[in-house]
Design a protein around this motif. Structure first.
Motif, PDB file in Angstrom:
ATOM      1  N   ALA A 219      17.315  28.337 -48.919  1.00 14.05           N
ATOM      2  CA  ALA A 219      16.551  29.590 -48.822  1.00 14.05           C
ATOM      3  C   ALA A 219      16.446  30.260 -50.195  1.00 14.05           C
ATOM      4  O   ALA A 219      15.407  30.840 -50.534  1.00 14.05           O
ATOM      5  N   PHE A 220      17.515  30.148 -50.969  1.00 17.89           N
ATOM      6  CA  PHE A 220      17.522  30.763 -52.307  1.00 17.89           C
ATOM      7  C   PHE A 220      16.471  30.078 -53.196  1.00 17.89           C
ATOM      8  O   PHE A 220      15.730  30.752 -53.916  1.00 17.89           O
ATOM      9  N   ALA A 223      13.032  31.159 -52.041  1.00 19.48           N
ATOM     10  CA  ALA A 223      12.768  32.549 -52.444  1.00 19.48           C
ATOM     11  C   ALA A 223      12.490  32.616 -53.942  1.00 19.48           C
ATOM     12  O   ALA A 223      11.624  33.377 -54.385  1.00 19.48           O
ATOM     13  N   ARG A 224      13.217  31.803 -54.688  1.00 23.95           N
ATOM     14  CA  ARG A 224      13.027  31.794 -56.147  1.00 23.95           C
ATOM     15  C   ARG A 224      11.626  31.329 -56.496  1.00 23.95           C
ATOM     16  O   ARG A 224      10.971  31.882 -57.358  1.00 23.95           O
ATOM     17  N   ASN A 230      11.184  36.590 -61.227  1.00 26.10           N
ATOM     18  CA  ASN A 230      12.611  36.798 -61.480  1.00 26.10           C
ATOM     19  C   ASN A 230      13.101  35.780 -62.498  1.00 26.10           C
ATOM     20  O   ASN A 230      13.240  34.603 -62.202  1.00 26.10           O
ATOM     21  N   PRO A 231      13.332  36.190 -63.726  1.00 27.72           N
ATOM     22  CA  PRO A 231      13.729  35.231 -64.759  1.00 27.72           C
ATOM     23  C   PRO A 231      15.241  34.979 -64.769  1.00 27.72           C
ATOM     24  O   PRO A 231      15.744  34.281 -65.632  1.00 27.72           O
ATOM     25  N   PHE A 232      15.957  35.558 -63.831  1.00 32.15           N
ATOM     26  CA  PHE A 232      17.420  35.528 -63.908  1.00 32.15           C
ATOM     27  C   PHE A 232      18.058  34.455 -63.040  1.00 32.15           C
ATOM     28  O   PHE A 232      19.268  34.321 -63.021  1.00 32.15           O
ATOM     29  N   VAL A 233      17.245  33.767 -62.248  1.00 38.96           N
ATOM     30  CA  VAL A 233      17.817  32.763 -61.363  1.00 38.96           C
ATOM     31  C   VAL A 233      17.959  31.421 -62.103  1.00 38.96           C
ATOM     32  O   VAL A 233      17.338  31.208 -63.125  1.00 38.96           O
ATOM     33  N   THR A 234      18.786  30.555 -61.546  1.00 37.01           N
ATOM     34  CA  THR A 234      19.059  29.300 -62.238  1.00 37.01           C
ATOM     35  C   THR A 234      17.842  28.374 -62.200  1.00 37.01           C
ATOM     36  O   THR A 234      17.048  28.401 -61.268  1.00 37.01           O
ATOM     37  N   GLY A 235      17.732  27.564 -63.219  1.00 44.99           N
ATOM     38  CA  GLY A 235      16.555  26.726 -63.338  1.00 44.99           C
ATOM     39  C   GLY A 235      16.655  25.376 -62.665  1.00 44.99           C
ATOM     40  O   GLY A 235      17.567  25.048 -61.984  1.00 44.99           O
TER      41      GLY A 235
END
Lengths: 235, 125
Positions: A219-220, A223-224, A230-235
């Motif tokens: 889900a994460f 959502a990403r 959102n530039p803060f989530v892991t790539g």
């Protein structure tokens, strides 16, 4: 404040009785007083009402029945207040006690685990007949696993706070319902606490953590992708 | 790497701190809620691990606050929570959470997520 049903009943009964007395007096008065054709007309119409004379008695009986019903409601209200609300409050207090007891126990366990880890370090560092590093590592791993197990306290604490919050809401609703039957208070609106940001999640669970974590990861990721800003989530 | 652990439960903070130590993160600062956490973000914090449901200032508001401050906007933030509904995850992503762990967790899962968000390619640090 709006008048209660008993005062309305008494007032109605008094009015009917006065009307009835007035009717009898006018009827019994001499002809000079009744010479108005309008009064004659009204007396005639009143005479045609066969139940008028018995109305006060009937009203009295209705009033007595209403009073009995009200008394029953009052007793019910008192019973609700005396037992249900007290029991709910007691259950809520017990839940809070369970929550704080498990927290104290968990803290004691954590203290014990801290001491155990320190002892393992001490054993490992001592010069004579020190246990093997493998054994110390195994012990340390066991202790660290126990730390993880103590997460149950946080999760159960949240569930208990959720249940206590629910009980509080039920208690307030029962009190509100009870006060609706209380003549001395008149009609009351439902007065529930405002929704404060909860410091707990009543849906907290210890079950299926691995599969739920996998679901969350999926889900994460989804959502990403749908929130590329959102530039803060892991790539 | 200096970590800031935020949880209103003292028990949970100790558990997270222990888990961090077992995976090599020894420099840890603690806070009991979001407001206290903001006072501890002094420029030395390199990683934030926060609970969601807390009094005074919850985890989500803390994340938004950190993201809106240029000094803390790029900090890697890990949400550790019991909330597992999809809407919650969406809210967390929108607020700027870098990764998300469900309680109860194991040190291995914690390490995996921290490695992800602290790596230079993650775009978080």
């Amino acid at each position: 404040m709006a008048p209660g049903p008993s005062s309305v009943g008494t007032e109605l009964q008094t009015t009917i009785e006065l009307l009835h007395r007035l009717f009898l007096e006018v009827e019994g008065a001499d002809a000079s007083m009744r010479k108005s054709s309008r009064i004659e007309e009204i007396l005639l119409a009143l005479r045609r009402q066969p139940n008028l004379a018995g109305l006060p008695k009937k009203l009295l009986r209705v009033y007595a029945e209403l009073a009995e019903a009200l008394n029953g409601i009052r007793l019910t209200r008192e019973t609700i207040q005396a037992y249900s609300v007290e029991r709910l409050r007691d259950t809520q207090m017990r839940l809070n006690a369970v929550s704080s007891t498990t927290e104290s126990a968990a803290i004691e366990m954590l203290n014990g685990l801290d001491r155990t880890l320190a002892m393992i370090d001490q054993l490992e560092g001592s010069q004579r007949e020190a246990p093997s590093h493998e054994m110390c590592d195994a012990l340390r791993s066991e202790v660290n696993q126990l730390y993880g197990c103590l997460q149950f306290q946080d999760i159960i604490g949240q569930q208990l706070r959720g249940a206590a919050g629910l009980l509080l809401e039920v208690e307030q609703r029962v009190e509100t319902v009870a006060s609706l039957f209380d003549e001395s208070h008149g009609a009351r609106s439902v007065d529930l606490p405002s929704e404060a940001p909860a410091s707990y999640n009543p849906d907290a669970s210890m079950r299926d953590t691995a599969s739920r974590q996998a679901m969350i990861d999926e889900a994460f990721s989804l959502a990403r992708r749908s929130a590329p800003s959102n530039p803060f989530v892991t790539g | 790497m200096k970590c800031l652990v935020i949880d209103d439960s003292a028990t949970m903070r100790r558990i997270v701190v222990n888990a961090l130590k077992t995976i090599g993160y020894n420099d840890v600062v603690e806070a009991g809620d979001g407001k206290e956490a903001l006072t501890k973000c002094d420029g030395t914090i390199q990683m934030v691990i926060t609970d969601w449901n807390m009094p005074i200032m919850g985890g989500l508001d803390l994340v938004k606050s950190l993201r809106s401050d240029p000094q803390t906007a790029k900090l890697p933030i890990l949400m550790v929570t019991t909330r597992s509904v999809k809407e919650d995850i969406l809210q967390a992503v929108e607020a700027g959470v870098s990764s998300y762990i469900l309680k109860p967790f194991t040190p291995q899962v914690l390490k995996e997520k921290l490695d992800q968000i602290s790596s230079p390619t993650s775009g978080s640090a």
